[in-house]
Design a protein around this motif. Structure first.
Motif, PDB file in Angstrom:
ATOM      1  N   GLN A   1       0.818  -1.216   0.000  1.00  0.00           N
ATOM      2  CA  GLN A   1       0.000   0.000   0.000  1.00  0.00           C
ATOM      3  C   GLN A   1       0.852   1.266   0.000  1.00  0.00           C
ATOM      4  O   GLN A   1       0.340   2.367  -0.189  1.00  0.00           O
ATOM      5  CB  GLN A   1      -0.946   0.022   1.212  1.00  0.00           C
TER       6      GLN A   1
ATOM      7  N   GLU B   1      -7.927   0.533   7.697  1.00  0.00           N
ATOM      8  CA  GLU B   1      -7.367   0.418   6.348  1.00  0.00           C
ATOM      9  C   GLU B   1      -7.603  -0.971   5.757  1.00  0.00           C
ATOM     10  O   GLU B   1      -8.003  -1.101   4.600  1.00  0.00           O
ATOM     11  CB  GLU B   1      -5.875   0.746   6.363  1.00  0.00           C
TER      12      GLU B   1
ATOM     13  N   MET C   1      -9.999  -1.899   2.492  1.00  0.00           N
ATOM     14  CA  MET C   1      -9.490  -2.622   1.334  1.00  0.00           C
ATOM     15  C   MET C   1     -10.231  -3.951   1.124  1.00  0.00           C
ATOM     16  O   MET C   1     -10.536  -4.325  -0.007  1.00  0.00           O
ATOM     17  CB  MET C   1      -7.990  -2.886   1.485  1.00  0.00           C
TER      18      MET C   1
END
Length: 85
Positions: free
Chosen positions: A62, A76, A80
């Motif tokens: 990332q 996060e 995703m």
């Protein structure tokens, strides 16, 4: 070095997550990393070597690091994984 990578110290978030104890946040991260193909090992809520390695691969892919913040990392990975088919 992110705090979750520390061999002896706890990972920090709004609460402290012991590197050898159960954490729902870590279990959530493990579940999401599994969905994303990062193989963190069993979803057991423990921040073991396989989970740490999977987190490192995820963050590298990332292009950023969570800075040791478990809550930020959980957000996060959840974001995703929600995009994942």
């Amino acid at each position: 070095k992110p705090l979750w990578q520390s061999a002896s110290g706890p990972a920090k978030s709004g609460t402290e997550v012991a590197s050898r104890g159960y954490s729902q946040s870590v279990a959530d991260i493990q579940r999401d990393l599994t969905r994303l193909g990062y193989a963190p090992g069993p979803v057991d809520g423990q921040l073991g070597p396989k989970t740490k390695a999977a987190i490192a691969r995820f963050e590298n892919d990332q292009g950023h690091a969570s800075g040791g913040n478990i809550d930020q990392l959980a957000k996060e990975t959840e974001r995703m994984a929600a995009k994942s088919p």
